[in-house]
Design a protein around this motif. Structure first.
Motif, PDB file in Angstrom:
ATOM      1  N   GLU A 224       0.815  -1.217   0.000  1.00  0.00           N
ATOM      2  CA  GLU A 224       0.000   0.000   0.000  1.00  0.00           C
ATOM      3  C   GLU A 224       0.845   1.262   0.000  1.00  0.00           C
ATOM      4  O   GLU A 224       0.524   2.241  -0.678  1.00  0.00           O
ATOM      5  CB  GLU A 224      -0.926   0.008   1.218  1.00  0.00           C
TER       6      GLU A 224
ATOM      7  N   LYS B 226      -6.289  -5.754   0.573  1.00  0.00           N
ATOM      8  CA  LYS B 226      -7.568  -5.069   0.338  1.00  0.00           C
ATOM      9  C   LYS B 226      -7.363  -3.586   0.110  1.00  0.00           C
ATOM     10  O   LYS B 226      -8.027  -2.985  -0.754  1.00  0.00           O
ATOM     11  CB  LYS B 226      -8.524  -5.290   1.516  1.00  0.00           C
ATOM     12  N   GLU B 227      -6.459  -2.991   0.864  1.00  0.00           N
ATOM     13  CA  GLU B 227      -6.212  -1.563   0.711  1.00  0.00           C
ATOM     14  C   GLU B 227      -5.741  -1.243  -0.712  1.00  0.00           C
ATOM     15  O   GLU B 227      -6.112  -0.209  -1.282  1.00  0.00           O
ATOM     16  CB  GLU B 227      -5.171  -1.092   1.723  1.00  0.00           C
TER      17      GLU B 227
ATOM     18  N   ASP C 272      -8.698  -1.461  -3.006  1.00  0.00           N
ATOM     19  CA  ASP C 272      -9.554  -0.293  -2.783  1.00  0.00           C
ATOM     20  C   ASP C 272      -8.967   0.986  -3.392  1.00  0.00           C
ATOM     21  O   ASP C 272      -9.708   1.919  -3.715  1.00  0.00           O
ATOM     22  CB  ASP C 272      -9.785  -0.093  -1.285  1.00  0.00           C
TER      23      ASP C 272
ATOM     24  N   ARG D 296      -9.578   0.269  -7.587  1.00  0.00           N
ATOM     25  CA  ARG D 296     -10.925   0.163  -8.167  1.00  0.00           C
ATOM     26  C   ARG D 296     -11.585   1.513  -8.471  1.00  0.00           C
ATOM     27  O   ARG D 296     -12.259   1.648  -9.504  1.00  0.00           O
ATOM     28  CB  ARG D 296     -11.829  -0.677  -7.263  1.00  0.00           C
TER      29      ARG D 296
ATOM     30  N   ASP E 267     -14.202  -8.347  -3.644  1.00  0.00           N
ATOM     31  CA  ASP E 267     -12.829  -8.142  -4.099  1.00  0.00           C
ATOM     32  C   ASP E 267     -12.351  -9.334  -4.919  1.00  0.00           C
ATOM     33  O   ASP E 267     -11.727  -9.173  -5.979  1.00  0.00           O
ATOM     34  CB  ASP E 267     -11.881  -7.956  -2.908  1.00  0.00           C
TER      35      ASP E 267
END
Length: 244
Positions: free
Chosen positions: A13, A45-46, A49, A52, A99
């Motif tokens: 990230e 996930k970060e 996110d 997207r 996801d």
């Protein structure tokens, strides 16, 4: 047109955020992501996110397939299979079903018009395989095999090997932007390409972006990333290369 080409984020990230800030500062109009977004890093996930909402063109990498369905015997060396499966378990447990569905449905290739007559063809590793390794020192003959997959394209780009390079072959341009999250060329800074039309020509700029490596290392600890993999990622984050 200014097109940023990003690849091999691998759940880092901190590196991705720094690159996206640099992309914004450069006045980029379009973004292409060559896959490997989430797996093999502490913040899967970060990273999804962050990608997207960009309305970017995104294609699938082998690590995106692994994140969803697991790492299978025979796909990686036997001595690292257990470690990589534990990393997949971590990744899968940190992303949602939405996801996973996003990653699973990504296309394997895409074409982007750069001008009315000049096209870019993109894929992760090879037009027919997410896993094939085509190194930066591959022969011109090997790289030119891709041209038949999209005869009208002038530019061909791919990721997967975590090493940036550029080649002219028979009027075509082949390049790799390197890796954002896990560079292997001895430079720990995140790597990406900015492609832009200037005075009728298309310029390719390889960019390196510093990021908060110490925060990325802290993410490995704070998220409980599988301990067997932490020394490997720590070395790559610090030195931009695989351990010898």
């Amino acid at each position: 047109m200014k097109l940023a080409i990003l690849s091999d984020i691998h759940g880092n990230e901190q590196a991705l955020k720094a690159v996206l800030e640099d992309v914004k500062d450069r006045g980029t109009t379009d973004i292409l992501v060559l896959g490997d977004i989430a797996y093999r890093g502490p913040k899967p996930k970060e990273c999804i996110d962050l990608i997207r909402p960009l309305r970017a063109k995104v294609i699938k990498g082998n690590a995106d397939a692994w994140a969803v369905r697991g790492v299978r015997e025979g796909e990686v060396p036997d001595n690292v299979l257990e470690m990589m499966q534990s990393e997949q378990t971590f990744t899968r447990s940190h992303i949602t079903e939405e996801d996973a569905d996003f990653l699973d449905k990504l296309p394997h290739t895409t074409e982007i018009p750069l001008t009315n007559k000049r096209q870019l063809f993109a894929f992760h590793a090879d037009p027919e395989s997410l896993f094939k390794v085509v190194p930066d020192d591959a022969s011109n003959e090997t790289l030119s095999e891709w041209f038949a997959h999209n005869p009208r394209a002038e530019f061909f780009t791919y990721g997967h090997i975590h090493l940036s390079h550029f080649r002219h072959i028979d009027g075509k341009k082949v390049f790799n932007p390197g890796s954002i999250g896990l560079p292997f060329d001895g430079d720990p800074r995140a790597s990406y390409v900015l492609l832009q039309k200037t005075a009728g020509e298309i310029q390719i700029e390889f960019r390196r972006v510093s990021y908060d490596v110490e925060k990325a290392l802290a993410d490995l600890t704070e998220t409980g990333y599988p301990q067997a993999a932490v020394p490997l990622l720590t070395h790559i984050y610090k030195f931009g290369e695989k351990p010898s």
